[in-house]
Design a protein around this motif. Structure first.
Motif, short mmCIF file in Angstrom:
data_model
loop_
_atom_site.label_atom_id
_atom_site.label_comp_id
_atom_site.label_asym_id
_atom_site.label_seq_id
_atom_site.Cartn_x
_atom_site.Cartn_y
_atom_site.Cartn_z
N TYR A 82 0.49 -1.06 -0.11
CA TYR A 82 0.15 0.47 0.34
C TYR A 82 1.02 1.51 -0.13
O TYR A 82 0.71 1.77 -0.94
CB TYR A 82 -0.75 -0.19 1.09
N GLN A 85 2.37 2.10 -3.17
CA GLN A 85 1.27 3.06 -4.63
C GLN A 85 1.06 3.92 -3.94
O GLN A 85 1.26 4.88 -4.74
CB GLN A 85 -0.40 2.20 -3.83
N VAL A 240 -4.81 4.03 -9.33
CA VAL A 240 -4.33 2.80 -8.14
C VAL A 240 -4.97 2.54 -7.37
O VAL A 240 -4.89 1.49 -6.35
CB VAL A 240 -3.34 3.13 -7.77
N ILE A 244 -4.64 -0.54 -4.69
CA ILE A 244 -5.09 -0.57 -2.50
C ILE A 244 -6.25 -1.74 -2.37
O ILE A 244 -5.94 -1.07 -1.35
CB ILE A 244 -5.77 0.87 -2.88
#
Length: 510
Positions: A82, A85, A240, A244
């Motif tokens: 995460y 990202q 993204v 996510i």
């Protein structure tokens, strides 16, 4: 409607308006840069957080076999992805918005400067023409006044009684000359006036409208490009969001994997620590009412049975207990049956992995030797002989150890039926250890022999481990180095999830 037609006399307003538009673009660029800084700092803090709570070391890695521990490690891995990202958002905003808009802003500034400069030059040319018109106008007025004065003077002289004919003629010629000069100035003034009017008409109806319309087109293009930058601000993050979402779904899935019942954690704990011993029997009654019998050879050879002590839940002082603990046997015969089988099987697995690695290295050396023999310019085949000899010796040694441990494991598996006798022997030995209760400590601190990582490394590239003995890694993943590269281009690593295997040494940075 356009600027050139409706705002032909508002040059200052157009100047301020276009400058304000450029200032807004520059302000938005600064805003995006600060947003990228926030994203980068956020990602950095997330990575530091996951690194802080990632399990490291022998005991922590052993806990990862339980589902609740392993799930937490998976959550940390997902959170690390995460964070990646968030870094991607910052990078795309910097390159896609800030950098591109900065270049576009420089082009707009240059274009605006050129248009305003052309408008200023046109205004200066018109002002210069007007000054020239005023000059010719003043000259005409002056010459006409002088001509009128000379004419009046000639008429006056002509009516004077004492004036001679020569004086009259001379005055008339002077007046005529002045009048001719005044007529020339008048013609020049009329021509200059016509020329100025033409330039003024071109200025207000052609040049200025074209320049102002160009500035309008530039400003409208700026607005469209800025609107696109606004949309990019959202689209970059939207792109993204699927990844996510997968990270968040992975965190949810990690929580769902936990099984506290028999199928997972509890069963693993039972299998890991059950000793295989039988529970102690009843304590026999000793009748002291019959009197104490004298000691004889039988009683000295067969001392009374002593009740085996249960393993305590609290740890005793290990340093003190170690003084009374018998030395560890190579075949792990000092361990309870279940623990002995696990340790022997683990040793066999380790030796098998090491043997496979040595065999792979031997094959690689043989191939390299064959290449050198076919192409001597690439290397000397004899230089590989020491390595080949060493590898051959290692293979022989490992095969011998493997056979030895397999024999011990076979004995341990076949000796399960005699667990009662083992328990009895253990109870008998308890009589000698009864003098110090601290000898009964937990097995994990005394007999665990877990390999310690020799360092850390970071994956530079993603590698798909499809062959036997290899594992897959992802770019940016933090790994524990269990065994360094020994010349064959491979190294053994341990992932945070507990998975262990070989990867190419060139794919990581230590």
């Amino acid at each position: 409607m356009d600027w050139g037609t409706d705002l032909w006399d508002q040059c200052d307003a157009i100047d301020k308006h276009t400058q304000s538009g450029l200032d807004l673009v520059e302000r938005y660029i600064k805003f995006v840069k600060e947003r990228t800084d926030i994203e980068q700092n956020y990602a950095k803090q997330l990575r530091s957080l996951t690194k802080k709570y990632t399990k490291r070391g022998n005991k922590d890695e052993q806990d990862c076999k339980y589902s609740n521990y392993a799930s937490f490690q998976e959550i940390l891995n997902e959170l690390n992805d995460y964070a990646g990202q968030r870094e991607l958002i910052a990078e795309n905003m910097m390159t896609g918005i800030s950098v591109e808009l900065t270049k576009y802003l420089q082009d707009l500034k240059q274009e605006r400067k050129t248009h305003l400069s052309d408008a200023k030059k046109a205004q200066q040319n018109l002002d210069s023409s007007f000054k020239q018109l005023e000059s010719t106008k003043k000259r005409f007025a002056k010459e006409w006044a002088e001509a009128d004065k000379a004419t009046q003077q000639a008429e006056k002289i002509e009516h004077e009684l004492n004036a001679t004919k020569l004086d009259v003629e001379k005055a008339k010629q002077h007046a005529h000359g002045r009048t001719h000069t005044a007529e020339e100035c008048r013609s020049e003034y009329a021509a200059q006036l016509q020329r100025y009017n033409k330039e003024q008409s071109s200025f207000y109806y052609s040049e200025i409208p074209q320049l102002f319309n160009k500035l309008q087109d530039m400003d409208e293009r700026r607005i469209r490009r800025l609107a696109e930058g606004y949309r990019q601000f959202s689209d970059i993050e939207k792109n993204v969001l699927p990844i996510i979402s997968k990270c968040l779904e992975g965190i949810t899935a990690a929580g769902s994997k936990i099984d506290e019942k028999q199928a997972s954690d509890s069963m693993i704990f039972i299998e890991q620590y059950k000793s295989g011993f039988e529970r102690p029997g009843d304590v026999e009654f000793e009748d002291y009412s019959q009197g104490i019998k004298p000691a004889n050879s039988d009683s000295s050879l067969h001392p009374p049975k002593v009740r085996a002590k249960l393993w305590p839940f609290k740890k005793h002082k290990i340093l003190h207990a170690e003084k009374h603990m018998p030395p560890a046997a190579e075949d792990f015969s000092h361990l309870p049956p279940e623990q002995r089988k696990k340790r022997l099987q683990g040793k066999i697995d380790d030796i098998s992995k090491e043997l496979q690695k040595e065999q792979d290295q031997s094959e690689a050396l043989e191939k390299m030797k064959g290449v050198y023999e076919q192409n001597p310019q690439m290397g000397d085949p004899s230089s590989l002989e020491p390595q080949i000899s060493e590898t051959t010796q290692n293979i022989g040694r490992l095969r011998g150890e493997l056979t030895k441990y397999e024999t011990w494991l076979s004995e341990a598996v076949g000796g399960e039926d005699s667990s009662n006798s083992i328990n009895n022997n253990f109870q008998y030995s308890g009589s000698t250890a009864d003098q110090d209760p601290n000898v009964y400590v937990e097995f994990d601190d005394e007999f665990e022999d877990i390999e310690t990582p020799i360092g850390q490394c970071t994956a530079l590239y993603t590698f798909q481990g499809n062959s036997e003995g290899t594992i897959s890694i992802t770019e940016g993943e933090l790994l524990s180095v269990m065994e360094e590269d020994k010349g064959d281009g491979w190294m053994r690593v341990l992932r945070a999830s507990g998975e262990e295997g070989y990867i190419p040494s060139s794919y990581v940075k230590t």
